[in-house]
Scaffold this active site. Structure first.
Site, PDB file in Angstrom:
ATOM      1  N   ASP A   4       0.840  -1.191   0.000  1.00 61.38           N
ATOM      2  CA  ASP A   4       0.000   0.000   0.000  1.00 61.38           C
ATOM      3  C   ASP A   4       0.880   1.248   0.000  1.00 61.38           C
ATOM      4  O   ASP A   4       2.080   1.200   0.237  1.00 61.38           O
ATOM      5  CB  ASP A   4      -0.977  -0.004   1.179  1.00 61.38           C
ATOM      6  CG  ASP A   4      -0.270   0.066   2.524  1.00 61.38           C
ATOM      7  OD1 ASP A   4       0.933   0.328   2.526  1.00 61.38           O
ATOM      8  OD2 ASP A   4      -0.925  -0.143   3.549  1.00 61.38           O
ATOM      9  N   THR A  39       1.330   3.594   2.001  1.00 63.38           N
ATOM     10  CA  THR A  39       1.938   4.069   3.239  1.00 63.38           C
ATOM     11  C   THR A  39       3.271   3.398   3.511  1.00 63.38           C
ATOM     12  O   THR A  39       3.906   3.686   4.518  1.00 63.38           O
ATOM     13  CB  THR A  39       1.002   3.816   4.426  1.00 63.38           C
ATOM     14  OG1 THR A  39       0.681   2.426   4.486  1.00 63.38           O
ATOM     15  CG2 THR A  39      -0.272   4.607   4.277  1.00 63.38           C
ATOM     16  N   GLU A  57      13.314  12.127  14.655  1.00 63.02           N
ATOM     17  CA  GLU A  57      14.286  12.813  15.492  1.00 63.02           C
ATOM     18  C   GLU A  57      15.647  12.131  15.433  1.00 63.02           C
ATOM     19  O   GLU A  57      16.687  12.800  15.497  1.00 63.02           O
ATOM     20  CB  GLU A  57      13.776  12.878  16.931  1.00 63.02           C
ATOM     21  CG  GLU A  57      12.533  13.754  17.087  1.00 63.02           C
ATOM     22  CD  GLU A  57      12.254  14.090  18.530  1.00 63.02           C
ATOM     23  OE1 GLU A  57      12.541  13.241  19.406  1.00 63.02           O
ATOM     24  OE2 GLU A  57      11.746  15.199  18.791  1.00 63.02           O
ATOM     25  N   LYS A  68      11.047  23.090  15.867  1.00 62.08           N
ATOM     26  CA  LYS A  68      10.933  22.303  14.630  1.00 62.08           C
ATOM     27  C   LYS A  68       9.498  21.824  14.514  1.00 62.08           C
ATOM     28  O   LYS A  68       8.787  21.693  15.509  1.00 62.08           O
ATOM     29  CB  LYS A  68      11.887  21.100  14.633  1.00 62.08           C
ATOM     30  CG  LYS A  68      11.491  19.960  15.546  1.00 62.08           C
ATOM     31  CD  LYS A  68      12.390  18.753  15.295  1.00 62.08           C
ATOM     32  CE  LYS A  68      11.940  17.529  16.073  1.00 62.08           C
ATOM     33  NZ  LYS A  68      12.070  17.659  17.516  1.00 62.08           N
ATOM     34  N   ARG A  72      10.018  13.250   3.657  1.00 58.80           N
ATOM     35  CA  ARG A  72       9.237  13.966   4.664  1.00 58.80           C
ATOM     36  C   ARG A  72       9.981  15.248   5.019  1.00 58.80           C
ATOM     37  O   ARG A  72      11.184  15.216   5.300  1.00 58.80           O
ATOM     38  CB  ARG A  72       9.060  13.099   5.915  1.00 58.80           C
ATOM     39  CG  ARG A  72       8.125  13.736   6.934  1.00 58.80           C
ATOM     40  CD  ARG A  72       8.087  12.941   8.218  1.00 58.80           C
ATOM     41  NE  ARG A  72       7.132  13.506   9.157  1.00 58.80           N
ATOM     42  CZ  ARG A  72       7.094  13.225  10.448  1.00 58.80           C
ATOM     43  NH1 ARG A  72       7.972  12.391  10.951  1.00 58.80           N
ATOM     44  NH2 ARG A  72       6.191  13.777  11.222  1.00 58.80           N
TER      45      ARG A  72
END
Length: 631
Positions: free
Chosen positions: A376, A378, A499, A554, A597
């Site tokens: 999929d 994701t 992070e 952030k 991202r």
């Protein structure tokens, strides 16, 4: 539900995630402040059993060995070997013996090692858990956790059992082991699922639950144990890997299938047992074909022996018997099974080099028949790790990280600096053609592209004031920890994957959080944790050298950019205007189109005094920021 060892599962009117937390606590006769008492714990352990996965037990070598021997072709070869020795044909018997031993030894070794690796599923359980019992927090082995226990979890912990959350702060859990999703799930204990059921709401959407073997990437929480052992979600997965469902029409129930069903069911079960014993109804298509071939060859061998006896009018002398047996054995392909086994082992070895555990040699046949793998959008097929691939600094350029595969190792890979992509090709004329193409897009190829040949020798770009400010923000506004294990000689990281990626990027330039705090005397004064509603996080640090306080932030680009009044540092600093916002958003879109991202990094100087015990309101901190760049 009752397990094979007689332990029961807690029973609820509805799944615990659809019930109010108070109803779950009352049902389990526990209290969120004091937990269970020792008498209740002992009773629960007798009723529900230990909090462990019941697999097939420890790896039993004789079972694996028996599996290698109980093979149709092996049995035929054993019979041929016995006949060869019986007619004193020691050369033929020795060859067949060597083939049998070689096949059994190789198959046993490979599958025994794979079975031991599969036992690591049990090691996914948390080694210890912090529980509240009789009003005191106790640290106990996770195997002793029982339904009704109140469990405390925090960043870095592994959830010991399935929990119905009853409290928490900014809690996020990494549930990729259950759902395959790379991103941690933000938990919400106040969400109402009373109008849904277990089928409508998947595991990853039950925000008021924390599941066994998932890890806490951020925040803290408290929950009541609702399921343990094989009744957890991870336990269901383990059971599905071990269980064998009965075929259709094998039931013995007269009520469901009529009066003739018991007789029909018994006959079909006998047929299944006979087929399984002979290897004709179980295994892969190749295994079934080999079993059929073995029995056909065995029948042909008997037929040839009968023909030899018939030619001699069944006057069976010693010479005739030897000739008949030799003729029958000659049709048996002794080397076939050895060739197949060695071929499978070679394939298994290649898969192991690619970090794939093959539990059974026969599984390679099924894998070799795969033509398409569907995933999929994701990214279910993922390691749950992230790497900072690009960092855009205004008026500086684009930093690119290439050849980095280990997300926790800042010493691997190359960092290059080049000009930022031109934005002239991002207009509406480019957006006209959005047809799907299966070839790799140009933007995707640019992820690992080297930006500048001047840094192709592996040296890092110089740390400019702009880059230093950017790295300070990414390292200090960060809860992840990156360290090098001297004993194992490997890099380890704890925290949220995003992070960790930012922290590792800062470590590449020697400006990690630990270095800044210990060697540059940065001291944290306040923290405003990540909030999913506003999509940002901020911290306040004081520079031990200059004494000034700075705010580092952030978060999501569209949320943080509205709080920025300036962009850049030093002589390159300018006011954020509509044109500047469009420039930032265009750079964000360029990175997002490459499948990356994107987060924004910002900071500002804070001149007011801060009381550590009573920090300022978040609204007074997160304003008038300076945008430093995108990552």
């Amino acid at each position: 539900m009752v397990s094979s060892k007689g332990y029961k599962s807690p029973e609820y009117t509805k799944h615990p995630f659809t019930l109010p937390s108070k109803d779950v606590l009352d049902h389990l006769k526990t209290n969120d402040q004091t937990g269970l008492d020792h008498a209740q714990v002992q009773e629960a352990q007798r009723t529900y059993g230990p909090n462990k996965l019941e697999g097939e037990g420890a790896v039993q070598w004789y079972r694996v060995l028996l599996k290698q021997v109980s093979n149709a072709m092996i049995l035929v070869l054993v019979l041929a070997m016995a006949l060869s020795y019986g007619v004193t044909d020691y050369i033929e018997g020795g060859v067949i013996t060597a083939v049998i031993v070689l096949n059994v030894v190789i198959g046993f070794y490979q599958e025994f090692q794979a079975e031991k690796k599969m036992d690591s599923l049990r090691a996914l359980s948390s080694p210890s858990a912090a529980v509240i019992r009789e009003g005191h927090v106790e640290t106990i082995p996770s195997g002793e956790v029982v339904p009704g226990d109140i469990v405390m979890i925090k960043t870095g912990d592994t959830v010991p059992a399935d929990l119905r959350l009853i409290g928490g702060m900014n809690l996020e859990c990494d549930e990729k082991i259950l759902t395959g999703e790379a991103m941690p799930v933000a938990k919400d204990i106040n969400v109402d699922f009373s109008n849904t059921n277990e089928l409508e709401t998947g595991v990853g959407d039950r925000l008021n639950m924390a599941y066994s073997s998932s890890t806490v990437t951020q925040g803290r929480g408290k929950g009541v144990v609702v399921f343990t052992g094989m009744y957890t979600e991870i336990g269901r997965i383990a059971a599905s890997m071990q269980g064998k469902g009965r075929k259709a029409n094998r039931s013995l129930s007269r009520k469901k299938h009529g009066p003739m069903q018991p007789a029909k069911g018994i006959l079909l079960r006998i047929w299944d047992g006979l087929g399984e014993f002979l290897g004709l109804t179980v295994g892969t298509p190749l295994q079934r074909k080999l079993s059929k071939l073995a029995y056909v060859l065995f029948g042909c061998a008997i037929l040839l022996a009968i023909i030899v006896f018939g030619v001699n009018r069944f006057n069976v002398t010693n010479e005739v018997a030897i000739y008949a047996i030799s003729t029958g054995i000659a049709i048996i392909p002794e080397s076939l099974i050895a060739v197949l086994t060695i071929t499978m082992v070679v394939g298994m070895t290649q898969m192991r080099k690619r970090r794939v555990v093959i539990r059974q040699l026969s599984a390679l046949e099924a894998l070799g028949g795969v033509t398409n793998i569907c995933s999929d959008k994701t990214g279910t097929l993922t390691q749950g790790q992230m790497i900072t691939r690009k960092a855009w600094l205004p008026d500086v350029g684009m930093y690119t990280v290439s050849d980095a595969e280990d997300a926790a190792d800042p010493t691997k890979g190359n960092v290059t600096l080049g000009p930022a992509p031109h934005l002239s090709n991002t207009g509406s004329e480019e957006k006209g053609d959005r047809s799907i193409a299966f070839s790799e897009p140009h933007a995707k190829k640019d992820i690992h592209a080297e930006a500048s040949p001047a840094t192709s020798d592996g040296q890092l770009p110089p740390v400019t004031p702009e880059l230093r400010a950017f790295l300070q923000s990414t390292a200090l506004c960060n809860l992840a920890a990156v360290r090098h294990d001297q004993q194992k000689n490997e890099w380890q990281a704890i925290g949220d994957p995003t992070e960790i990626a930012l922290q590792v990027f800062a470590h590449r330039f020697g400006l990690g959080k630990k270095t800044l705090e210990e060697e540059h005397a940065w001291t944290q004064l306040a923290e405003y944790p990540f909030d999913s509603s506003i999509k940002r996080m901020s911290v306040v640090y004081q520079d031990g050298t200059s004494g000034e306080a700075r705010i580092f932030t952030k978060g999501a680009v569209e949320r943080v950019i509205e709080l920025c009044t300036t962009i850049g540092t030093g002589d390159n600093q300018r006011t954020v205007t509509s044109a500047v916002k469009e420039e930032v958003l265009a750079q964000m879109n360029l990175l997002a189109e490459q499948g990356l991202r994107v987060m924004v990094i910002a900071q500002r100087q804070y001149t007011s005094s801060i009381d550590i015990h009573a920090p300022p309101q978040r609204e007074d901190i997160e304003k008038d920021l300076t945008l430093l760049g995108l990552a």
